[in-house]
Design a protein around this motif. Structure first.
Motif, PDB file in Angstrom:
ATOM      1  N   PRO A 115      51.690  47.634  26.258  1.00 16.03           N
ATOM      2  CA  PRO A 115      51.716  46.313  26.892  1.00 16.03           C
ATOM      3  C   PRO A 115      51.425  45.220  25.853  1.00 16.03           C
ATOM      4  O   PRO A 115      50.551  45.354  25.003  1.00 16.03           O
ATOM      5  N   GLY A 116      52.231  44.200  25.871  1.00 18.07           N
ATOM      6  CA  GLY A 116      52.077  43.095  24.951  1.00 18.07           C
ATOM      7  C   GLY A 116      52.977  43.217  23.728  1.00 18.07           C
ATOM      8  O   GLY A 116      53.100  42.280  22.941  1.00 18.07           O
ATOM      9  N   GLU A 117      53.599  44.351  23.499  1.00 16.99           N
ATOM     10  CA  GLU A 117      54.507  44.529  22.359  1.00 16.99           C
ATOM     11  C   GLU A 117      55.931  44.269  22.824  1.00 16.99           C
ATOM     12  O   GLU A 117      56.264  44.397  24.005  1.00 16.99           O
ATOM     13  N   THR A 118      56.775  43.888  21.895  1.00 15.24           N
ATOM     14  CA  THR A 118      58.186  43.678  22.196  1.00 15.24           C
ATOM     15  C   THR A 118      58.972  44.795  21.515  1.00 15.24           C
ATOM     16  O   THR A 118      58.846  45.022  20.322  1.00 15.24           O
ATOM     17  N   GLY A 119      59.776  45.496  22.279  1.00 17.63           N
ATOM     18  CA  GLY A 119      60.549  46.611  21.728  1.00 17.63           C
ATOM     19  C   GLY A 119      61.948  46.175  21.341  1.00 17.63           C
ATOM     20  O   GLY A 119      62.601  45.402  22.047  1.00 17.63           O
ATOM     21  N   PHE A 120      62.384  46.628  20.195  1.00 17.08           N
ATOM     22  CA  PHE A 120      63.733  46.347  19.721  1.00 17.08           C
ATOM     23  C   PHE A 120      64.431  47.671  19.449  1.00 17.08           C
ATOM     24  O   PHE A 120      63.832  48.601  18.926  1.00 17.08           O
ATOM     25  N   VAL A 121      65.717  47.727  19.796  1.00 18.20           N
ATOM     26  CA  VAL A 121      66.527  48.911  19.517  1.00 18.20           C
ATOM     27  C   VAL A 121      67.693  48.462  18.658  1.00 18.20           C
ATOM     28  O   VAL A 121      68.465  47.577  19.046  1.00 18.20           O
TER      29      VAL A 121
END
Length: 158
Positions: A115-121
């Motif tokens: 929670p609070g992190e931004t995920g990038f693919v």
């Protein structure tokens, strides 16, 4: 002396002399023939026969012995590889017991974020082009798509 000379040329003396010469020739030819025969005696022939019999009798068991030794070596090598694999799996199991390793693997494999992190693919450009090419498949009839799937699976097997 005249009797001696006359005896020398008599027919009986000549025949006797010819008989002796012939007997000497026959004796010489027989000894040569015996010398040739003596190279291979009956004992030598029997010994050769026994050796050949032993070789033929032992050939199959020796072949079996060699093949079984090779099979044993292969099985020992497989056993060694299996024990190495067991050790690797035990190490992996021990690593999964660690919460930090499990969290790392979950984040990496399942793309989970805290929670609070931004995920990038990041998508591979080649994979994106291939997926766009697959979009054209919707314009074709369903059986063409099925046939293409069968062709692709056959190509991957080969």
């Amino acid at each position: 002396m005249a009797v001696k000379d006359r005896d020398r040329f008599s027919t009986a003396t000549r025949i006797k002399l010819l008989g002796e010469q012939t007997a000497a020739r026959v004796y010489r030819s027989q000894t040569k023939r015996q010398a040739r025969r003596s190279r291979l005696t009956g004992r030598a022939a029997l010994l050769a026969l026994v050796l050949c019999t032993l070789i033929v009798a032992l050939a199959y068991p020796m072949r079996q012995y060699v093949s079984q030794r090779a099979e044993i070596a292969d099985l020992e090598r497989e056993k060694q590889q299996a024990s190495e694999r067991v050790e690797q799996l035990r190490d992996l199991k021990a690593r999964w017991q660690d919460d930090a390793y499990a969290e790392q693997q979950i984040r990496q494999r399942l793309h989970y974020v805290l929670p609070g992190e931004t995920g990038f693919v990041v998508i591979d450009p080649d994979a994106a082009k291939q997926s766009r090419a697959d979009l054209g498949a919707t314009d074709r009839p369903w059986y063409s798509n099925v046939w293409d799937g069968v062709d692709k699976s056959d190509a991957s097997d080969q």
